[in-house]
Design a protein around this motif. Structure first.
Motif, PDB file in Angstrom:
ATOM      1  N   UNK A1052       0.864  -1.179   0.000  1.00 56.39           N
ATOM      2  CA  UNK A1052       0.000   0.000   0.000  1.00 56.39           C
ATOM      3  C   UNK A1052       0.899   1.228   0.000  1.00 56.39           C
ATOM      4  N   UNK A1053       0.699   2.158  -0.937  1.00 55.68           N
ATOM      5  CA  UNK A1053       1.565   3.325  -1.066  1.00 55.68           C
ATOM      6  C   UNK A1053       0.716   4.573  -1.259  1.00 55.68           C
ATOM      7  N   UNK A1054       1.018   5.651  -0.493  1.00 57.25           N
ATOM      8  CA  UNK A1054       0.373   6.935  -0.720  1.00 57.25           C
ATOM      9  C   UNK A1054       1.385   8.054  -0.559  1.00 57.25           C
ATOM     10  N   UNK A1055       1.013   9.242  -1.112  1.00 54.92           N
ATOM     11  CA  UNK A1055       1.876  10.424  -1.046  1.00 54.92           C
ATOM     12  C   UNK A1055       1.330  11.396  -0.013  1.00 54.92           C
ATOM     13  N   UNK A1062      -2.651  11.400   0.895  1.00 47.50           N
ATOM     14  CA  UNK A1062      -3.680  11.202  -0.111  1.00 47.50           C
ATOM     15  C   UNK A1062      -4.089   9.744  -0.236  1.00 47.50           C
ATOM     16  N   UNK A1063      -4.969   9.448  -1.161  1.00 50.48           N
ATOM     17  CA  UNK A1063      -5.372   8.056  -1.369  1.00 50.48           C
ATOM     18  C   UNK A1063      -4.198   7.228  -1.874  1.00 50.48           C
ATOM     19  N   UNK A1064      -4.306   5.901  -1.692  1.00 50.64           N
ATOM     20  CA  UNK A1064      -3.179   5.043  -1.988  1.00 50.64           C
ATOM     21  C   UNK A1064      -3.493   4.098  -3.132  1.00 50.64           C
ATOM     22  N   UNK A1266      -4.852  -1.462  -9.064  1.00 53.41           N
ATOM     23  CA  UNK A1266      -4.057  -0.234  -9.031  1.00 53.41           C
ATOM     24  C   UNK A1266      -4.941   0.998  -8.978  1.00 53.41           C
ATOM     25  N   UNK A1267      -6.227   0.819  -8.833  1.00 53.71           N
ATOM     26  CA  UNK A1267      -7.125   1.966  -8.749  1.00 53.71           C
ATOM     27  C   UNK A1267      -7.265   2.390  -7.313  1.00 53.71           C
ATOM     28  N   UNK A1268      -7.487   3.664  -7.044  1.00 56.71           N
ATOM     29  CA  UNK A1268      -7.683   4.118  -5.652  1.00 56.71           C
ATOM     30  C   UNK A1268      -8.911   3.474  -5.067  1.00 56.71           C
ATOM     31  N   UNK A1269      -8.868   3.248  -3.783  1.00 60.28           N
ATOM     32  CA  UNK A1269     -10.024   2.625  -3.115  1.00 60.28           C
ATOM     33  C   UNK A1269     -11.046   3.675  -2.760  1.00 60.28           C
ATOM     34  N   UNK A1270     -12.299   3.222  -2.662  1.00 66.28           N
ATOM     35  CA  UNK A1270     -13.391   4.104  -2.243  1.00 66.28           C
ATOM     36  C   UNK A1270     -13.482   4.107  -0.735  1.00 66.28           C
ATOM     37  N   UNK A1271     -13.740   5.233  -0.179  1.00 70.33           N
ATOM     38  CA  UNK A1271     -13.887   5.319   1.259  1.00 70.33           C
ATOM     39  C   UNK A1271     -14.963   6.269   1.640  1.00 70.33           C
ATOM     40  N   UNK A1272     -15.207   6.334   2.925  1.00 65.03           N
ATOM     41  CA  UNK A1272     -16.233   7.267   3.389  1.00 65.03           C
ATOM     42  C   UNK A1272     -15.647   8.651   3.454  1.00 65.03           C
ATOM     43  N   UNK A1273     -16.527   9.657   3.393  1.00 66.61           N
ATOM     44  CA  UNK A1273     -16.108  11.052   3.514  1.00 66.61           C
ATOM     45  C   UNK A1273     -16.898  11.677   4.631  1.00 66.61           C
TER      46      UNK A1273
END
Length: 1331
Positions: A1052-1055, A1062-1064, A1266-1273
């Motif tokens: 899992x990698x994020x910036x 950000x999203x990973x 390799x797509x960003x995951x969906x999460x709650x906001x």
């Protein structure tokens, strides 16, 4: 007597006289009429050579043609743009009738309205002398007109009696009204008199005289008694036209003392009575029976004079016993049945609308059983002057010659007097260009400035006629009134009409060209009509193109372009097939259609000419109709109709429903058609139809359908009129005026309809005024300065008579102005020009024909055309809320600058560039949001952080957008970055892997580094401990060592920026096991020189699956793992893996060997790239010698383990809420990073993978993505409505989420507070943020 230059022509039965023509440059004393029709010649000789017209002619109809440069009178169109600026002499438009009797209790109103350019002024004369209106305070002239309002409330009304005449004058001439005789209504008192009592012997005749006072107008007479009850009248007792009461013979019951004559004066609404008359009938010596004798009129003959057009009233009252019967006849002729009426028990004969043919001897005969008596009334018909042809307004060009004709008739012959501008022609200044010959005035070589109004007065002893006709001398260059660039569309083989309406003086000559080159002449293909319209009789595709009409006169030339498109006809290629379907089966009708590709077709299905039932069993396809599970009610005629905007085609077929197993015992058939149709009881609006039914064929007739054909308007089309029960053989039919009816009857039984009967005899109804007005009246503006009034025209059937036209009226709403009016023929719209921008108008459209007008039209409201808004919004300000949301404010424009219906404001905004110097610039698409209504602010969602934006605002109405406001710029603050652009695993070995990644595509700020998390996943999908590493912003690779061999790892990698993480992105990879199959190794950092290349291919196997991993350096997106059983002839099985570098193939057979390869394909590249085939052997499952499941010790052990697991589950349930079980959960609790969403709260695991310490849930492993995951906001603190975001936009927003969310088994319900990274970056999240 001077002969007039006019011939009465009778062409096809229509008698017309050509008046009001212009003869440019022709000597009025000598002209030649010459025409050649075949071999027949008509010659009109010079009148000085022979005072009688010489005719050399022998053909059925005479056509009048004045060659030698003759032109017809110019008609001025009603287009306000054309009329504006054209001078026009006055024309009287409204005046009071010649004889005006006023009520002394009300004001006197004398109407006089006129139009002209410039607007005329008005003056009056009374009794032949000037009437100074301003000096009489009781007299008011209505502003803008000549109408007089005289207040007689405090004056003697007699002072204003007299003869009035109105004059309307402007610089181009003077028009005068009729002489209007003003008289006061009078109801004088009855003279005092004493009535002697009357005694009369029974059986004798008696007359009671009324003799009322002479009133103005004459009173209405009736007889009543003291109780105000009308005296009964019958054949014996009747009232004469003069009011006297006549008794043919008296009876004892006639004795009474209260015979009272009453006189009612209509204008004053007063009633006066005569003194009562007493009548006593003696019975001592009654009179015996006797033959008739006339009491009124006396003697054998009398005379009567009546004026043409009035109603002739003749009466004969006879005495005798028994009471005589009266009959009428005309000697030497018949009574006109359509105009004759009998009243007063046939004692009075009335003939309406008298003409010269009604003169003669009328004989009334009185008859009883004792004999007869006769009286002859000699009727003569005189006539006040009446028009044969009234003079018409004439518009001439300079040097043209025109003729005004005042043709009247009357008995005795009227005397004709001419006036010019209200002055007798003999007293007017001498004009050598003007010549009068009795009823004709010839104006030769007219010059500019000689415009005038001419009056023709025709009079005899019974009355007079007076008409104004102006001669307007105009010099106008040609104008084409037809709108430019109109597109006409017609179907092949139909006629096409291309219009070129023009105006000019002299009358322009119209010529047509096709494609600006080919000159069009009158011939077989083309006809150029007098009004300039070009008609193509049979249009073909080759006739399509650009047509130019050119209007020319001696003052100029102008042209107009129109376009003709000839379309292919719509055709149903195959007729529908007759269907016989068993009950419960399906029926399918196919309707294949061919149509012009530029026309949009619409297919409609009908059942028995009505709509299809609202039943899901009826399925309409693109070119078919399917009826499922048919029932008896579905039996009908089905019609397929294909419509386009220009034409249509249709086809029908019958559906017959039969039993699944029909019994042949009784044959049921359709009935035979009815016969012997007969029309009886024929009336104006109804007729009775009778017929004889045909054979029923074992199925009773349910009903009869009566249809009609309108041979006048729709020949060949039969329309259902009514229906009656099957037991009836007659029908009373209600009819409409002006229809040529023919009727037929159809019978219906359970099987179906019979064939139609033979048509009945034709039955024609007389014309009448329309019963209804057109529907769908509306007014809209299409171009600035216009108002298009449109309506749904009446059909020929609805017209009720010939000469159908529409009276279109309009006026500006809430403005006191008169209705403007235009009569429109053969059109369904009218364009009013010169209107102000977007103002309401009141509109009426009334139908009329030659027999009268329809009902009063309803008033509808329409609006003239809109125009683009004049101004742009002011004071545009931007408030930046955060990195993804800003709010724009503006000052609304003034309502009068909108110039139409305000639809809202459009906000245009675009990302100009990022604020990072290193960021690559891309061409950003401009986004737009619409804010409906009169808003003054709106929100701009989905912005990209750390960017420069520009924004401007426009106002929008139905016409379009106004000018943009000055552009404003604003900057967005930093936000969390987007996901890394990629994450790849390369160079896998037994205990190490190399990770390579790319920076985010959207930095959204200054990057400060990366966070890497990874953990092992064993063969049972259990997750191992998480390890975390951080890197600087410039680091994009890492080699991970000390890994387990043949182990699947999850990365899992994020910036990060200063605003957070950000999203990973995620990736999965295996370390290598001992079994390897390789291709030649590439040097590190080098790319294969040509096409995609594969590196090492590794495999590992289990009982029923194999894990394949590989190195891939290509650009292809479509990567597959393909496998096949060794030595098998089946097709290769393939599974898509996309960008992953490892894949697990499941469902393999134990003990089998498979050939495996990795293949890369690209739709744009036909070359297929593949690895070498790898042989994978799946181990066989060893057979068990003893089934331990049946052993007792095993059963006991399982029970103990189940009890232990139950205890462990209880403990886990108690401790679950405390968290902190696993390292990842501890780090989440410690950091509380708002940009990283929490792990699944149920068990603290990463999505579908479960912890090695928990086996309470059955999760399947999730393939790498390799797509960003969906999460709650989180929920935004703002309570603003979504309306603040406008109604649309072109921008797309990135999604926000965390690596935990991708593997979460359910959507998180809790919301978490955080910084800008938790704001909704997607449309869905935006909605959640502002609920």
């Amino acid at each position: 007597m001077h002969h007039q230059p006019c011939l009465l022509v009778d062409w096809g039965g229509h008698g017309e006289c050509a008046w009001g023509y212009a003869l440019p440059g022709v000597d009025p004393d000598a002209f030649t009429l010459l025409t050649t029709l075949g071999k027949k010649v008509l010659t009109m000789m010079h009148p000085t050579m022979d005072r009688n017209w010489k005719w050399v002619l022998n053909f059925r109809a005479v056509i009048l043609m004045l060659l030698c440069h003759m032109t017809s009178a110019l008609e001025v169109p009603l287009d306000p743009k054309v009329l504006e600026g054209l001078p026009q002499p006055p024309t009287i438009t409204l005046q009071t009738p010649k004889d005006y009797i006023f009520d002394p209790r009300e004001n006197i109103v004398i109407h006089c309205e006129a139009k002209g350019k410039p607007k005329p002024s008005f003056s009056w004369t009374r009794n032949g002398t000037h009437f100074d209106v301003e000096k009489d305070s009781k007299v008011l002239m209505k502003p803008g007109s000549g109408t007089l309002i005289i207040d007689i409330s405090e004056e003697k009304a007699e002072a204003y009696e007299g003869t009035y005449q109105c004059t309307a004058h402007n610089e181009h001439g003077t028009a005068i009204s009729n002489n209007i005789v003003i008289r006061q209504s009078r109801s004088p008192l009855w003279s005092k008199e004493r009535n002697e009592a009357i005694t009369v012997q029974m059986g004798l005749s008696l007359v009671l005289q009324c003799r009322p006072p002479a009133g103005l107008p004459p009173p209405v007479i009736f007889w009543m008694d003291n109780n105000f009850q009308r005296l009964p009248l019958d054949k014996r007792v009747s009232q004469a036209l003069n009011g006297d009461l006549y008794f043919s013979s008296v009876l004892p019951e006639d004795t009474r003392s209260d015979y009272i004559c009453y006189a009612r004066f209509p204008h004053t609404q007063t009633i006066q009575q005569k003194q009562p008359i007493s009548v006593t009938v003696l019975t001592n010596s009654p009179e015996g029976e006797r033959r008739p004798g006339f009491m009124l009129p006396l003697g054998p003959t009398s005379t009567k004079m009546v004026l043409r057009g009035e109603t002739l009233e003749l009466e004969c009252i006879a005495e005798g016993l028994p009471t005589p019967e009266i009959s009428w006849q005309k000697d030497g002729g018949e009574l006109p049945s359509s105009r004759v009426y009998f009243h007063n028990f046939k004692k009075t004969l009335k003939i309406s609308n008298v003409n010269e043919d009604d003169a003669g001897d009328y004989r009334c005969t009185a008859t009883n059983n004792m004999g007869t008596a006769q009286h002859v009334i000699k009727v003569t018909v005189k006539a006040a002057p009446f028009w044969v042809s009234a003079p018409r307004n004439l518009i001439l060009a300079p040097n043209e010659t025109g003729i005004l004709t005042c043709r009247v008739n009357g008995e005795p012959k009227p005397k004709i007097t001419w006036f010019v501008n209200g002055v007798p022609i003999e007293n007017a200044p001498e004009d050598h260009t003007r010549k009068v010959e009795d009823d004709t005035m010839i104006l030769s070589s007219v010059q500019s400035g000689s415009s005038a109004v001419y009056q023709c007065n025709a009079s005899n002893e019974f009355g007079y006629l007076m008409a104004n006709a102006f001669v307007n001398v105009l010099a106008q260059p040609p104008r084409v009134l037809t709108p430019p660039n109109q597109v006409y569309q017609v179907i092949t083989n139909n006629s096409a009409l291309l219009h070129c309406s023009s105006f000019g003086s002299p009358i322009p000559t119209i010529t047509w060209f096709k494609d600006s080159q080919t000159s069009i002449k009158n011939g077989d293909l083309y006809v150029i009509h007098e009004n300039g319209t070009l008609e193509i009789h049979v249009a073909q595709p080759l006739n399509s193109g650009n047509y130019t009409c050119i209007a020319t006169n001696n003052l100029g030339i102008t042209e107009n372009h129109v376009y003709l498109e000839v379309k292919e006809p719509t055709r149903i290629l195959k007729q529908l097939e007759y269907k016989v379907v068993q009950r419960g089966m399906n029926a399918v009708f196919e309707c294949k259609v061919k149509h012009d590709p530029s026309l949009i077709p619409t297919m409609t299905w009908l059942k028995d000419n009505g709509e299809l039932p609202d039943d899901e069993r009826f399925e309409v396809g693109t070119d078919s109709l399917t009826i499922k599970d048919v029932t008896d009610e579905d039996e009908a005629t089905y019609t397929c109709i294909m419509n386009t905007t220009l034409d249509q085609d249709s086809a029908s077929a019958m559906l017959t429903v039969i039993e699944a197993t029909p019994t042949p015992a009784i044959a049921y058939e359709k009935p035979d058609p009815p016969t012997d149709l007969e029309l009886t009881d024929q009336k104006e609006r109804s007729v009775q139809l009778t017929w004889i039914p045909g054979d029923e064929h074992n199925s009773p007739i349910q009903k009869f359908i009566i249809q009609y054909e309108d041979l006048l308007h729709q020949p060949g089309v039969w329309i259902n009129l009514t229906e009656v029960p099957g037991t009836s053989t007659t029908a009373q039919l209600n009819l409409s005026p002006y229809v040529y009816y023919s009727f037929r009857v159809l019978a219906l039984n359970q099987v179906g309809y019979s064939q139609p009967s033979l048509p009945s005899h034709q039955y024609r109804t007389n014309p009448a005024a329309p019963d209804e007005n057109p529907s769908g009246v509306r007014g809209v503006g299409t171009e600035p300065g216009t108002l298009v009034i449109s309506w749904t025209p009446l059909t020929g059937f609805q017209s009720n008579g010939p000469g159908l036209q529409y009276v279109v009226q309009w006026r500006q709403k809430d403005v006191e102005e008169a209705w403007s009016s235009k009569n429109v023929v053969n059109a369904s719209q009218f364009v009013v020009t010169g209107t102000p921008t977007f103002v309401p108008y009141e509109i009426k459209v009334q139908a009329s024909n030659d027999y009268g007008s329809g009902p009063e039209a309803e008033v509808v409201t329409g609006y003239s055309a809109e125009d683009l808004p004049l101004s742009a919004p002011d004071s545009v300000q931007i408030i930046v809320h955060n990195g993804t949301l800003a709010e724009v404010h503006w000052e609304p424009v003034l309502s009068n600058s909108v110039r139409g219906k305000l639809k809202g404001y459009k906000v245009y905004y675009r990302r100009e560039r990022g604020l990072l110097e290193a960021e690559e610039e891309t061409d950003q698409k401009e986004q737009v949001l619409l804010f409906s209504g009169n808003h003054s602010k709106g929100r701009l969602p989905g912005l990209q952080p750390y960017s420069l934006y520009s924004v401007f605002v426009t106002v929008l109405n139905s016409k379009g957008e106004g000018l943009p406001s000055p552009s404003k710029t604003f900057e967005t603050p930093e936000g969390v970055p987007g996901p890394p652009s990629f994450l790849n695993v390369i160079h896998p070995s037994l205990d190490s892997l190399t990770l390579v990644w790319g920076p985010p595509l959207n930095h959204n700020g200054r990057l400060i580094g990366y966070t890497l998390k990874y953990q092992p996943v064993n063969s049972t999908s259990e997750l191992g401990p998480v390890k975390i590493m951080t890197f600087l912003a410039n680091e994009t690779t890492i080699n991970l060592g000390n890994l387990n061999s043949n182990m699947l790892y999850k990365f899992y990698l994020n910036a990060k920026t200063i605003k957070g993480s950000g999203p990973m992105v995620t990736e999965e990879a295996f370390t290598v096991m001992n079994t390897t199959h390789t291709r030649p190794t590439l040097e590190t950092g080098k790319v294969p020189p040509v096409g995609p290349a594969f590196g090492t291919v590794n495999t590992s196997v289990s009982e029923d699956s194999a894990v394949i991993s590989w190195e891939y350096f290509g650009h292809h997106k479509n990567v597959y793992v393909e496998y096949i059983v060794e030595n098998s002839k089946e097709d290769w099985k393939k599974e898509l893996v996309n960008s992953s570098h490892s894949h697990m193939v499941k469902g393999l057979k134990p003990g089998a060997s498979y050939r495996v390869r990795v293949v890369a394909r690209d739709p744009a590249d036909p070359t297929v790239h593949s690895t070498d085939e790898v042989l994978v052997s799946v181990p066989a499952v060893p057979s068990r010698q003893v089934d331990i499941a049946t052993q007792g010790w095993f059963i006991g052990l399982m029970c103990a383990m189940a009890l232990l697991i139950l205890v462990l589950l209880i403990v886990c349930f108690i401790k679950r809420n405390k968290g902190g079980k696993y390292p990842v959960k501890e780090k989440e609790d410690a950091h509380q990073d708002p940009e990283i969403q929490p792990m699944k709260e149920d068990d603290g695991t990463f999505g579908e993978y479960r912890s090695m310490e928990s086996d309470t849930e059955d999760h399947k492993p999730l393939k790498g993505s390799r797509t960003p995951s969906n999460g709650t906001v989180r929920r935004d603190e703002s309570d603003d409505s979504l309306v603040d975001y406008g109604e649309g936009g072109d921008g797309q927003f990135n999604e926000d989420g965390s690596f935990i969310g991708q593997y979460s088994g359910k959507k998180e319900k809790d919301t978490h507070e955080g910084n800008e990274s938790s704001e909704a970056p997607s449309p869905v999240n935006a909605m959640n943020s502002f609920v």
